[in-house]
Scaffold this active site. Structure first.
Site, mmCIF file in Angstrom:
data_model
loop_
_atom_site.group_PDB
_atom_site.id
_atom_site.type_symbol
_atom_site.label_atom_id
_atom_site.label_comp_id
_atom_site.label_asym_id
_atom_site.label_seq_id
_atom_site.Cartn_x
_atom_site.Cartn_y
_atom_site.Cartn_z
ATOM 1 N N LYS A 256 5.776 1.507 12.744
ATOM 2 C CA LYS A 256 5.181 2.037 11.509
ATOM 3 C C LYS A 256 4.363 3.294 11.802
ATOM 4 O O LYS A 256 4.397 4.264 11.045
ATOM 5 C CB LYS A 256 4.321 0.966 10.859
ATOM 6 C CG LYS A 256 5.147 -0.202 10.318
ATOM 7 C CD LYS A 256 4.268 -1.400 9.985
ATOM 8 C CE LYS A 256 5.079 -2.538 9.360
ATOM 9 N NZ LYS A 256 4.308 -3.809 9.325
ATOM 10 N N ILE B 10 0.864 -1.192 0.000
ATOM 11 C CA ILE B 10 0.000 0.000 0.000
ATOM 12 C C ILE B 10 0.896 1.235 0.000
ATOM 13 O O ILE B 10 1.705 1.396 0.900
ATOM 14 C CB ILE B 10 -0.909 0.057 1.242
ATOM 15 C CG1 ILE B 10 -1.752 -1.211 1.368
ATOM 16 C CG2 ILE B 10 -1.799 1.288 1.203
ATOM 17 C CD1 ILE B 10 -2.608 -1.252 2.636
#
Lengths: 437, 437
Positions: free
Chosen positions: A205, A136
């Protein structure tokens, strides 16, 4: 056609995918970059290891110097995992005049400041699309495509291993341990899965995304985090009964009180896009003040999805786009943070609570009275009748609350846990706020 | 801080949004572009028209020459709709040395070749993120983020007006005409909604995506298209009974036989992400051979989502990224198409068929026998008992088929329609292929 010579350091699973795309599909990089990305060298630790993609003769080498000393190689995918020697390799590559592409989120989350400063000093760039959410393209979307927005919130399922395990528990009714073993058997979890299942990977992340989206200068360990490693199958069942699924959710939200950040198993109403993310998929919901809400869903890891992101970055570097992005974004810069972390205790949320209580009159009254003293009101309650012939006097009691600050909820749960009518460990999980459409 | 002077031509709804982002949120463009995007001139047709954003004094003008002759203005958002004078304005802007950002998909779909050739000759660039799917950055994602992939398929809900109408029909049980009126009342449909509801707008967007993703050199009118303007509420009901929703779906799929392109109302299994796209939202599912499937969902139109895309493009142009992208992509270039359109009659698909049949023995046998002669096998059938006391001998018969080529399905339906036991118009719609996970 012009040729840009490139290298790979660390030719494991992802590295083989990158090599395959570069060598077998050179027509694509030619078409999208207007030049060939020519794989000149791939540095490995062990020349004799069997690889699922065999590179052309002369490419593979054990010497990092074959890249460092080759002035023609300008772009290098640094795909060694962990902190060292990944950090040292990256610094050496930058010092040798290479632009670096990496998928190593731990490296960035831990040493981003040092690496980005060095790259800036040297006029080099670092691209890292593959470091968050695999295939993504969330880094490019946040840092380029949404640049006219103030990002207001991010909610993401960023750890595919955890999501695979939770999906197995939900769909098959398995306990955590069994679902973890199955994930390991299928290659979705490593033999030591700690960083994935305890929320650390998702927090790393989220820290990267928070740097990009909010200019936050936080270390990932500052993010309050809970993993799925203590998740009990009965909470997945009760959540289902209430119309929710449980997901490991990474959240960032900009409020007047500062930036809220958290990683934790969270109840999400069934049917909401994030609740329906299955198996090892990742997904992210982004709200920007101009664009409104945007939802992304795709493969968060795996050889080719990650290689897709790495090679896109290599193209961006080769054509010069990445350098511009890197210069304008001031990532991990020495500049002061533009936003402060909101104290976790202030974070408002709705909660799912589960207690093991004795089956006698007045218990619910004792518990709800403590919740009331903490200004926490109740949205719904589940208490089933005891199983016929059950000899145990203990029953689970599930309560969904209305919104309350984290600190108040924790305080109330601690007091309830100490009641003589309550036994063992209690469970407290957040419920995802419903978007206002 | 460095300043890039910019202009807007056509300050309508979207233009006001762009002006607001530039003027009120200059800090953002400064942060993401490393420079201020300074709104120097906004060209309008009528100085006295009331606007929902009032530009600073001296900015607004009726003279395009105020931009053309101002050598300091380097980036212009050309936001005039329709084909003329939009085409002429764009050519004049390019000739005057400006880079152009546009949201006008009709202009690109019709005159993309001419405009892109001119820009290339002059060393200028055209950015058009806002032309497809509004706030969803699908152009950047396909042309940059997925550049390591061969795109295999695109499936999108690209027209918010149609989706709003279909959602109203589905959720409220309204007929098409009533849902259209409601959409017009709420501003989701224009007073002449033809291009939106007959599939033309979605076909124009699909043509742009097909240029980018497949190197197809097709004109949007070559794309077989059916709109929602003939959609009957009873088909939405039958589809629901079968577990499907109907959406206006734009599809592109690369096959051995060439590129399949179509825009048509399509049955999508409930629960699939594309089936659950509501109201005026857009969504796109992209499959790339490396990245796997990626799903994007967001606002497909509206003032600020579109302005978000326009300003992101203006930043990309100002910092130099857009120029690189434009040069490498060879959009609408004179280069030969790398892929041919697959003849529509060959396109395989599953079909939903509805006929009005007389309620007597042997009718189903006649119909299924014709389907069999065309090699079309049946997956499911709905035929309800007549309403008690119904005087009509006519009943709807719904058939879902297994996969068959478009041509065979059309041929069979034409023969069935001619049967004496069948009356009036028949309905044939495609069923979206289920992804293989």
């Amino acid at each position: 056609m012009e040729k840009t010579k490139v290298g790979i350091v660390g030719v494991g699973t992802v590295g083989c995918g990158v090599a395959r795309l570069l060598v077998e599909h050179g027509d694509r990089t030619a078409r999208h970059a207007g030049r060939t990305l020519w794989l000149e060298k791939g540095v490995v630790r062990d020349m004799n290891k069997l690889r699922d993609y065999e590179m052309p003769a002369g490419v593979i080498t054990q010497r990092l110097d074959d890249i460092l000393e080759n002035k023609e190689i300008s772009v290098v995918a640094m795909l060694v995992g962990g902190l060292e020697p990944a950090r040292t390799y990256t610094l050496k590559l930058l010092d040798a005049g290479k632009d670096v592409v990496t998928a190593n989120k731990a490296l960035l989350a831990e040493h981003g400041g040092e690496l980005f400063d060095r790259a800036r000093q040297l006029g080099r760039c670092i691209a890292f699309e593959a470091a968050v959410a695999g295939g993504i393209p969330i880094i490019a979307n946040i840092s380029q495509c949404l640049s006219a927005n103030q990002i207001l919130s991010l909610q993401g399922i960023l750890n595919g291993t955890s999501n695979f395990i939770v999906t197995q528990m939900d769909e098959k009714g398995w306990e955590y341990d069994r679902a973890l073993k199955e994930a390991q058997r299928l290659g979705y979890a490593e033999s030591d899965p700690t960083m994935d299942v305890d929320g650390s990977d998702a927090a790393q992340k989220l820290a990267i995304l928070a740097h990009l989206a909010f200019g936050a200068r936080i270390h990932w360990k500052e993010i309050p985090r809970v993993g799925i490693d203590t998740l009990d199958i009965q909470d997945i069942r009760f959540a289902g009964e209430l119309g929710y699924r449980i997901k490991l959710l990474a959240c960032a939200r900009l409020t007047d009180g500062g930036l809220e950040l958290s990683v934790a198993p969270t109840l999400i109403r069934s049917g909401r896009p994030l609740a329906e993310v299955r198996r090892n998929y990742n997904a992210i919901n982004v709200v920007g003040d101009a664009v409104g809400d945007l939802f992304f869903h795709g493969q968060g890891a795996g050889q080719m999805p990650t290689a897709s992101a790495v090679v896109a970055d290599m193209i961006d570097v080769a054509v010069g786009r990445a350098k511009i992005t890197f210069q304008t974004l001031e990532l991990w810069s020495a500049k002061e943070a533009t936003v402060a972390l909101r104290p976790f205790d202030d974070l408002p949320g709705r909660y799912y609570l589960r207690f093991l209580v004795v089956d006698e009159p007045g218990v619910l009254a004792q518990i709800t009275s403590i919740l009331g003293q903490h200004q926490i009101s109740i949205a719904s309650v589940i208490q089933h009748e005891p199983e016929p012939n059950s000899a145990s006097p203990w029953l689970p009691l599930v309560i969904m609350t209305h919104e309350a600050p984290e600190g108040a909820a924790r305080g109330a749960v601690e007091r309830i846990r100490d009641l003589p009518v309550v036994r063992g460990s209690s469970v407290r999980m957040r419920v995802m706020e419903e978007p206002k459409l």
